[in-house]
Enzyme design. Sequence first.
Site, mmCIF file in Angstrom:
data_model
loop_
_atom_site.group_PDB
_atom_site.id
_atom_site.type_symbol
_atom_site.label_atom_id
_atom_site.label_comp_id
_atom_site.label_asym_id
_atom_site.label_seq_id
_atom_site.Cartn_x
_atom_site.Cartn_y
_atom_site.Cartn_z
ATOM 1 C CE LYS A 52 -3.919 -2.365 2.087
ATOM 2 N NZ LYS A 52 -4.754 -2.663 3.253
ATOM 3 C CD GLN A 96 -3.751 -4.456 6.322
ATOM 4 O OE1 GLN A 96 -3.882 -3.384 5.741
ATOM 5 N NE2 GLN A 96 -4.096 -5.597 5.765
ATOM 6 C CG ASP A 119 -9.679 -0.190 4.759
ATOM 7 O OD1 ASP A 119 -9.243 -0.591 3.668
ATOM 8 O OD2 ASP A 119 -9.085 -0.343 5.839
HETATM 9 N N1 GUN Z 1 -7.087 -6.954 5.887
HETATM 10 C C1 GUN Z 1 -7.343 -7.652 4.760
HETATM 11 N N2 GUN Z 1 -7.820 -6.834 3.790
HETATM 12 C C2 GUN Z 1 -7.879 -5.595 4.332
HETATM 13 C C3 GUN Z 1 -8.269 -4.334 3.828
HETATM 14 O O1 GUN Z 1 -8.712 -4.173 2.680
HETATM 15 N N3 GUN Z 1 -8.162 -3.294 4.709
HETATM 16 C C4 GUN Z 1 -7.710 -3.427 5.977
HETATM 17 N N4 GUN Z 1 -7.655 -2.361 6.750
HETATM 18 N N5 GUN Z 1 -7.339 -4.598 6.470
HETATM 19 C C5 GUN Z 1 -7.413 -5.675 5.641
#
Ligand code: GUN
Length: 292
Positions: A52, A96, A119
Site C-alpha cells: 500500500k 490494517q 477502506d
Molecule cells: N485486511 C485484509 N484486507 C484488508 C483491507 O482491505 N483493509 C484493511 N484495513 N485490512 C485488511
Amino acid sequence: MQLIDGKATAAAIKEQIAQEVAQIVAAGGKQPHLVAVLVGHDGGSETYVKNKVLACEKCGFKSTLIRFEEDVTEEELLQCVDKLNKDADVDGFIVQLPLPKHIDEQKITMAIDYRKDVDGFHPVNVGRMSLGMPSFISATPLGILTLLQHYQIETSGKKCVILGRSNIVGKPMAQLMMQKQYGDATVTVCHSHSKNLKEECREADIIIAAIGKPDFVTADMVKPGAVVIDVGTTRVPDVTRKSGFRLNGDVKFDEVAEKCSFITPVPGGVGPMTICSLMKNTLAAGKKEIYD
Ligand code: GUN
C-alpha cells in the site's frame, strides 16, 4: 479462455491517478495523504501494508506508516484514531486488519471518521453503499467491479454466485453485483453451510470465490464459458520458494481455466486491484469528492 491481468490493469490506473495528482499539485492543490496503521508483525499484513505504501509512491501520494506492537491497548489505538480523525493533513487512513484478539475491531472501525474511512468499512459507508449513495466502497469489491468493466464483461441480468459472506468481500460484493448501477446481476451468496453450493456454482455465469479455502472451486463446479474471479490468498507451504510459502487461490486454476471464458490468476489478479482501489478512494478523499 482469457486471463484477466490485474497487475497490468492496476498499473495503468495508478498511472492515471499519478497524472491527476501531478495536475492537482501543479495547480497548487494538496497532495493526497494516506496513513496506514499496522499492529504487530503478521507476515500477510506486513506485505499488504508495504504494498500500500509503495502504491502511494507510484500515485504521487504522501503516505505515513504508524506501527504499534502486538501488546498495544485498545485505548492507545483509539487515541491514535482520534488524532488521525482530527489531523487536517490526513485525507484518509486505514487500520490494517486483523487486529490482536484483545482489541475489538468493530470498536476501532466505528471510531474512524467515515469521511476518512478509505477502506469503506465504517457502517455509514457500508449503509450508503447498500443504498446506492456516494460512499467509500471497500477495496476488493471495487477492484473486482473495475476489472469486470475493464474487460467489458457483461454482468447485467447474469447469474452471479458469490462464495463467502465476509464483511470485507462477500457481503459488499453481493450488494454491488445486485445494484442496477453496478453489476445489475441476479446474485446468490453461498457459504460454508450452503447445502447446494456445487449446484448453484454450476448454474453461474460469474463465480466470485472469496471463501478462503485453497483450490475449493473445481472444474466440475464451473459451467463452460463462465467468468471466474478468485479472491483467495491462502499462504500454503512451498519448499521451492525462498519465502517457504506461496499464495493459493480458492480456484483450482489449471482445470478451471480450460473451461471458463475469463479467469483471474493468483497472484496478479484481484490482489493488485484491491490496492489500486484503495488509491482511488484516497484520491477521492483528497479531492473531497464524496464528503465535504
Ligand atoms: N485486511 C485484509 N484486507 C484488508 C483491507 O482491505 N483493509 C484493511 N484495513 N485490512 C485488511
